[in-house]
Design a protein around this motif. Structure first.
Motif, short mmCIF file in Angstrom:
data_model
loop_
_atom_site.label_atom_id
_atom_site.label_comp_id
_atom_site.label_asym_id
_atom_site.label_seq_id
_atom_site.Cartn_x
_atom_site.Cartn_y
_atom_site.Cartn_z
N ASP A 62 0.81 -1.00 0.06
CA ASP A 62 0.15 0.38 -0.08
C ASP A 62 0.81 1.52 -0.15
O ASP A 62 0.51 2.02 0.07
CB ASP A 62 -1.28 -0.06 1.55
CG ASP A 62 -2.47 -0.63 1.19
OD1 ASP A 62 -2.35 -1.06 -0.14
OD2 ASP A 62 -2.62 -1.23 1.70
N SER A 63 1.96 0.95 0.08
CA SER A 63 2.77 2.43 -0.01
C SER A 63 2.99 3.33 -0.80
O SER A 63 2.51 2.21 -2.07
CB SER A 63 4.35 1.52 0.51
OG SER A 63 4.77 1.09 0.19
N VAL A 64 3.01 4.56 -0.98
CA VAL A 64 3.78 4.83 -2.14
C VAL A 64 4.58 5.03 -3.00
O VAL A 64 5.80 5.37 -2.25
CB VAL A 64 3.38 6.75 -1.97
CG1 VAL A 64 3.61 7.75 -3.59
CG2 VAL A 64 2.11 7.06 -1.24
N PRO A 65 4.90 4.25 -3.93
CA PRO A 65 6.21 3.94 -5.24
C PRO A 65 6.81 5.14 -4.74
O PRO A 65 6.15 5.78 -5.86
CB PRO A 65 5.72 3.19 -5.86
CG PRO A 65 4.48 3.24 -6.34
CD PRO A 65 4.19 3.62 -5.43
N VAL A 66 8.35 5.17 -5.11
CA VAL A 66 8.92 6.19 -6.03
C VAL A 66 10.11 6.10 -6.38
O VAL A 66 10.72 5.06 -5.60
CB VAL A 66 9.28 7.01 -4.40
CG1 VAL A 66 9.94 8.75 -5.37
CG2 VAL A 66 8.30 8.05 -3.53
N ILE A 67 10.75 6.84 -7.71
CA ILE A 67 12.38 7.02 -8.70
C ILE A 67 12.51 8.28 -7.91
O ILE A 67 12.43 8.93 -8.72
CB ILE A 67 11.72 6.94 -10.02
CG1 ILE A 67 10.82 5.07 -9.52
CG2 ILE A 67 12.78 6.37 -10.57
CD1 ILE A 67 10.57 4.41 -10.95
N GLY A 68 13.57 7.86 -7.44
CA GLY A 68 14.70 9.10 -6.83
C GLY A 68 15.37 10.13 -7.65
O GLY A 68 15.45 9.17 -8.84
N ASN A 69 15.74 10.83 -7.72
CA ASN A 69 16.72 11.26 -8.60
C ASN A 69 18.01 10.74 -8.99
O ASN A 69 19.04 10.92 -10.17
CB ASN A 69 17.16 13.20 -8.33
CG ASN A 69 17.52 12.80 -6.80
OD1 ASN A 69 16.72 12.35 -6.24
ND2 ASN A 69 18.95 13.03 -6.87
N GLY A 70 18.52 10.34 -8.49
CA GLY A 70 19.36 8.76 -8.44
C GLY A 70 19.39 8.09 -9.18
O GLY A 70 20.83 7.10 -9.46
N VAL A 71 17.97 7.82 -9.92
CA VAL A 71 17.66 6.25 -10.28
C VAL A 71 17.80 7.50 -11.66
O VAL A 71 18.51 8.68 -12.23
CB VAL A 71 16.62 6.03 -10.13
CG1 VAL A 71 15.79 4.83 -10.86
CG2 VAL A 71 16.63 5.16 -8.74
N VAL A 72 18.91 6.07 -12.96
CA VAL A 72 18.97 6.22 -13.86
C VAL A 72 17.35 5.46 -14.44
O VAL A 72 17.43 4.16 -14.51
CB VAL A 72 20.25 5.89 -14.95
CG1 VAL A 72 20.96 7.07 -15.10
CG2 VAL A 72 20.33 4.31 -14.52
N VAL A 73 16.90 6.56 -15.93
CA VAL A 73 16.08 5.57 -15.87
C VAL A 73 15.03 5.44 -17.06
O VAL A 73 15.82 5.90 -18.39
CB VAL A 73 14.70 6.62 -16.24
CG1 VAL A 73 12.82 5.55 -15.70
CG2 VAL A 73 14.52 6.57 -14.14
N ASP A 74 14.66 4.20 -17.83
CA ASP A 74 15.40 3.67 -19.15
C ASP A 74 13.14 3.67 -19.23
O ASP A 74 12.90 2.36 -18.81
CB ASP A 74 15.81 2.17 -19.65
CG ASP A 74 15.07 1.71 -20.75
OD1 ASP A 74 14.39 2.13 -21.45
OD2 ASP A 74 16.52 0.95 -21.54
N LEU A 75 12.47 4.50 -19.95
CA LEU A 75 11.60 4.56 -20.54
C LEU A 75 10.79 3.21 -20.46
O LEU A 75 9.24 3.35 -20.24
CB LEU A 75 10.80 6.19 -21.06
CG LEU A 75 11.51 7.19 -19.56
CD1 LEU A 75 11.59 8.64 -20.63
CD2 LEU A 75 10.77 7.33 -18.91
N ASP A 76 10.96 2.71 -21.79
CA ASP A 76 10.66 2.05 -21.77
C ASP A 76 10.87 0.94 -20.67
O ASP A 76 9.50 -0.24 -21.54
CB ASP A 76 11.85 0.96 -23.58
CG ASP A 76 11.45 2.42 -24.42
OD1 ASP A 76 10.44 2.51 -25.07
OD2 ASP A 76 12.93 2.61 -25.23
#
Ligand code: GDP
Ligand code: IMO
Ligand code: MG
Length: 426
Positions: A62-76
């Motif tokens: 039930d928690s809010v999932p967060v992707i922080g600034n330190g992550v590198v994100v492959d949007l695909d």
């Protein structure tokens, strides 16, 4: 009040996903703060298996999932993962992403693969997901951030700048074709509208949550010994998975972290190249791999297996200031008559009780083992420490002593409920 960090104590795949999920419904925010889809966190919930690469494990509670600034994100990858979970009935609508997180583009993936090939037998054994090149661009100030997707003009300039030098390298050094900025722009712009509603001021959201005395859980990816500063450089990833990375990777100050939980496997595994003193290249290693199903969640590669190395975990406990350890996969050790545990190294004929300072020494370190008595009883159904066989209890207590940190939880199987809790983790 509580800011809690979960960190891998070895070389990854310790079971961070399961341990994070374990804290489950008492957590308000679950934050990924470093790495990208080089991570593979497997969770088994109600008999269903989920393999997460980019999304925090909190997506399943039930928690809010967060992707922080330190992550590198492959949007695909992000959208594929979201679609896959939605198709299985998992609600992902609460996910928020930092505008400052960098994106992984096609040219990062190409560079990752060609540089590995170029290194030949000096290769790192990366996951090939473009992680290193994306972090290099970030540090080189040539990266593309999520927020850049919302200004086409700026995005074009940044993509052109990033490609200018890379295309020279690709064509002249690596003998590959040049990448057109438009190819990259098209892909990124196609994702812009979908990601826009997820973007939030993560730093403020998390600090406000901590002000309200809520529980913020930082889910580490990779591990201490894969940290670019503290790991077995250069056989490391290109970010800071250590507990301190939770601060830089999310914008939460160190005073707000109350607890650091090290996740340690009851034995040791490693994927990719690099030193590994307790590695077993014989039938025992094969048995650990088979019993523990030690095949990568991300790349399917065989994980290298070996005995528990107390020096490796002690070094992680020290540099991260572990308050607790969650010991995973203890059930996999069932059935050995005795279990070697590495308590020291012999380096050039001399004994050392701590991890050597020099990498060359670490490469030459020979493990000194202590042999602990094994057990044959099936422990996968145990839920309290007292239910564990005496030899299992003694194994746990000896690891505690060697590592200098209390073991507060034990994994006795892959499922959410297959854990023995000794001390509460929140
Ligand atoms: P992570 O990357 O640290 O999250 O770890 P992975 O998910 O890559 O690898 C850990 C594997 O072990 C996964 O397949 C988990 O389902 C499994 N696992 C985690 N904890 C336990 C445990 O206590 N016992 C057993 N048998 N499997 C576990
Ligand atoms: P989780 O979060 C295990 C390893 C790779 C390689 C090195 C560099 O599931 O524990 P990279 O692609 O990051 O540039 O590769 O780091 N590696 C991992 N090994 N678990 C991981 O993540 C890993 N993430 C990266 O195998 O040796
Ligand atoms: Mg993993």
């Amino acid at each position: 009040m509580p800011g809690i960090v979960v960190v891998g104590a070895q070389w990854g795949d310790e079971g961070k996903g399961k341990a994070t999920d374990q804290l489950g419904d008492r957590v308000d925010y679950t934050v990924r703060y470093s790495g990208g889809n080089n991570a593979g966190h497997t969770l088994v919930v109600n008999g269903e298996k989920y393999a997460l690469h980019l999304l925090p494990s909190g997506i399943l509670n039930d928690s809010v999932p967060v992707i922080g600034n330190g992550v590198v994100v492959d949007l695909d990858v992000l959208f594929e993962e979201i679609d896959g979970l939605n198709a299985r009935g998992v609600d992902t609508s609460k996910l928020i992403i930092s505008a400052n997180a960098h994106v992984i583009t096609e040219y990062h993936k190409v560079m990752d693969k060609v540089t590995e090939r170029f290194l030949g037998n000096r290769r790192i054994g990366t996951t090939g997901r473009g992680i290193g090149p994306a972090y290099s661009d970030k540090i080189n100030r040539l990266g593309i951030r999520i927020q850049d997707l919302f200004d086409e003009n700026i995005l074009r300039q940044k993509v052109e700048a990033a490609l200018e030098q890379k295309n020279h390298l690709l064509v002249k050094v690596y003998n590959r074709r040049a990448i057109e900025p438009n190819e990259i722009l098209e892909v990124l712009l196609a994702h812009a509208e979908r990601v826009r509603p997820m973007v939030a001021d993560v730093t403020r959201v998390l600090n406000d949550s901590l002000d309200r005395d809520e529980v913020v859980l930082f889910e580490g990816a990779q591990a201490h010994h894969l940290d670019v500063d503290h790991g077995t450089y250069p056989y490391v990833t290109s970010s800071n998975p250590i507990a301190a990375g939770a601060c830089t990777g999310s914008g939460v100050g160190p005073m707000r972290i109350n607890r650091v939980i090290g996740i340690a496997k009851a034995y040791t595994t490693r994927v990719g190249e690099g030193p590994f003193p307790t590695e077993l290249l014989d039938a025992d290693g094969e048995k650990l791999r088979t019993d523990g199903a030690e095949f990568g969640t991300t790349t399917g590669r065989n994980r290298r297996c070996g005995w528990f190395d107390a020096l490796v975990v002690e070094a992680a406990a020290t540099a991260n200031a572990f308050t607790d350890i969650f010991l995973t996969k203890l059930d996999i050790l069932t059935g050995w008559e005795n279990i070697p545990v590495c308590v020291a190294y012999e380096v050039n004929g001399e004994r050392t009780d701590v991890l050597p300072m020099s990498q060359s020494d670490f490469h030459h370190a020979l493990p000194v083992y202590e042999y602990l008595d094994g057990w044959t009883e099936d422990i996968s159904g145990c839920r309290t420490f007292a239910e564990l066989p005496a030899n299992t209890q003694a194994y746990v207590r000896r690891l505690e002593e060697l590592v200098g940190c209390r073991i507060s939880g034990i994994g006795v199987g892959p499922s959410r409920e297959q854990s023995v809790m000794i001390h509460d983790l929140i």
